[in-house]
Design a protein around this motif. Structure first.
Motif: not given
Ligand code: GUN
Ligand code: ZN
Length: 373
Positions: A8-23
């Motif tokens: 995170t950078s203050k309120n900004a977020r860097a996340c990873t989402i994994k579904t059945a078809h992609s990251t």
């Protein structure tokens, strides 16, 4: 669905989402493929040239034509279109509201007439889940009741009440179907409504975020309100949304809107702007917008954006694109769409890098400084 906050950078977020078809690495912009295609592109462009990990398709459109049952038989959205990464499908509430000749929100669903042949249809919370099960999207959206702004307090109140009631019905039905083996790999997001009214947004967010959804969206924005009203509404709403689930701002927006809303904690975006504007001659660059039809580009040997690494900018001049646009050559649409989508996807990759290095503020100042120069 697998969800992780990387930084995170203050309120900004860097996340990873994994579904059945992609990251999916966030912040992410999802190109809009309303009819199961990104207009002017083929899926090789989308997958390989652009490297998109998730795109959007519309329940309303795929249901009307070719029909969700046909899509299911043809290998669902992934097999039918050959885009084997993730799909998010909108529920149809917004499209029935904005496209249909007649759309009547009722207590138990939305009645509308097809914009194609005028036939009458009724979308209920359960029906749009059945349709999205047939489409096989990785992330489906609940049916929501949205209102055009400005709207009366009573109409907004009715909208959030219905949206919550429909969301309760949706999550129960969706999880029940999963228990019986249908849609096991699919995810479902709720949509927060409430116009630009802070107390309605708080109520809608609190009621929905209690429920067992995989993620939450903010809807009902970018419908005619001022920019600052949108930013304030998002900033106010995200505080009531869980940190440990994805946050999606629907139908937004300009590059500035993305930069501002990432700063307010949004992870996911979609908008027709880069694709639609490309076709109208409006191209996005690091120094602002440019209209390629301008006479000043007639003999301009430089690329659209000297900083851009897209296929179009590596290869073609503004002069050539100006000529293609003026001649209405079909290839113009592909080249312009590739550039604009590359700009949006790359902006999100740069924003992510900045968040990972905790310098989002500097990144944002730099973004604005380049446009003033
Ligand atoms: N697309 C843009 N805004 C909205 C919204 O509020 N609801 C839905 N379902 N789709 C949208
Ligand atoms: Zn380019």
């Amino acid at each position: 669905m697998d969800f992780k906050i990387d930084a995170t950078s203050k309120n900004a977020r860097a996340c990873t989402i994994k579904t059945a078809h992609s990251t999916i690495k966030t912040p992410v912009f999802m190109p809009v493929g309303t009819l199961g295609s990104i207009k002017a592109l083929d899926m090789q462009d989308v997958l390989e040239t652009l490297g998109a990990d998730i795109i959007l398709a519309n329940t309303y459109h795929m249901y009307l034509r070719p029909g969700d049952k046909t899509v299911a038989k043809m290998g669902k959205l992934h097999g039918f279109t050959t885009f084997f990464k993730s799909f998010l499908t909108d529920s149809g509430g917004f499209q029935a509201f904005s496209l249909s000749d007649i759309s009547k929100p009722k207590a138990d669903g939305i009645e509308f007439r097809s914009h194609i042949d005028g036939s009458k249809h009724f979308f209920t919370p359960k029906k749009v889940i059945d349709i999205q099960n047939n489409l096989g999207s990785d992330i489906m959206m609940v049916l929501d009741d949205l209102v055009a702004l400005p709207a009366s307090q009573e109409r907004i109140k009715l909208s959030i009440e219905r949206t919550t009631e429909w969301a309760r019905e949706s999550i129960e039905y969706f999880r029940q179907k999963q228990e019986s083996g249908i849609g096991v790999e699919q995810n479902i997001f709720a949509i927060i409504q409430g116009g630009t009214d802070k107390s309605f947004r708080e109520k809608s967010a609190k009621e929905l975020c209690e429920l067992d959804f995989d993620g939450f969206a903010i809807g009902g924005l970018s419908v005619g309100e001022l920019n600052n009203e949108m930013y304030d509404t998002v900033e106010h709403t995200t505080q009531f949304m869980p940190k440990e689930k994805p946050r999606y701002l629907m139908g937004v927006g300009t590059p500035e809107d993305l930069i501002e809303n990432i700063d307010r904690g949004i992870d996911m975006f979609d908008c027709v702007m880069p694709t639609r504007n490309a076709r109208n001659g409006t191209l996005f660059t690091s120094f602002g917008k440019l209209n390629i039809k301008g006479a000043s580009f007639k003999e301009d040997k430089t690329p659209i954006d000297p900083e851009c690494r897209c296929l179009t900018c590596q290869r073609y001049s503004r002069a050539y694109l100006n000529h293609l646009f003026r001649s209405r050559e079909i290839t113009y649409f592909r080249l312009a769409t590739l550039h604009n989508l590359h700009y949006y996807l790359n902006l999100m990759r740069e924003a992510r890098e900045a968040i990972l290095e905790d310098r989002y503020d500097e990144f944002k100042s730099e973004f604005y400084k380049k446009r003033e120069a």
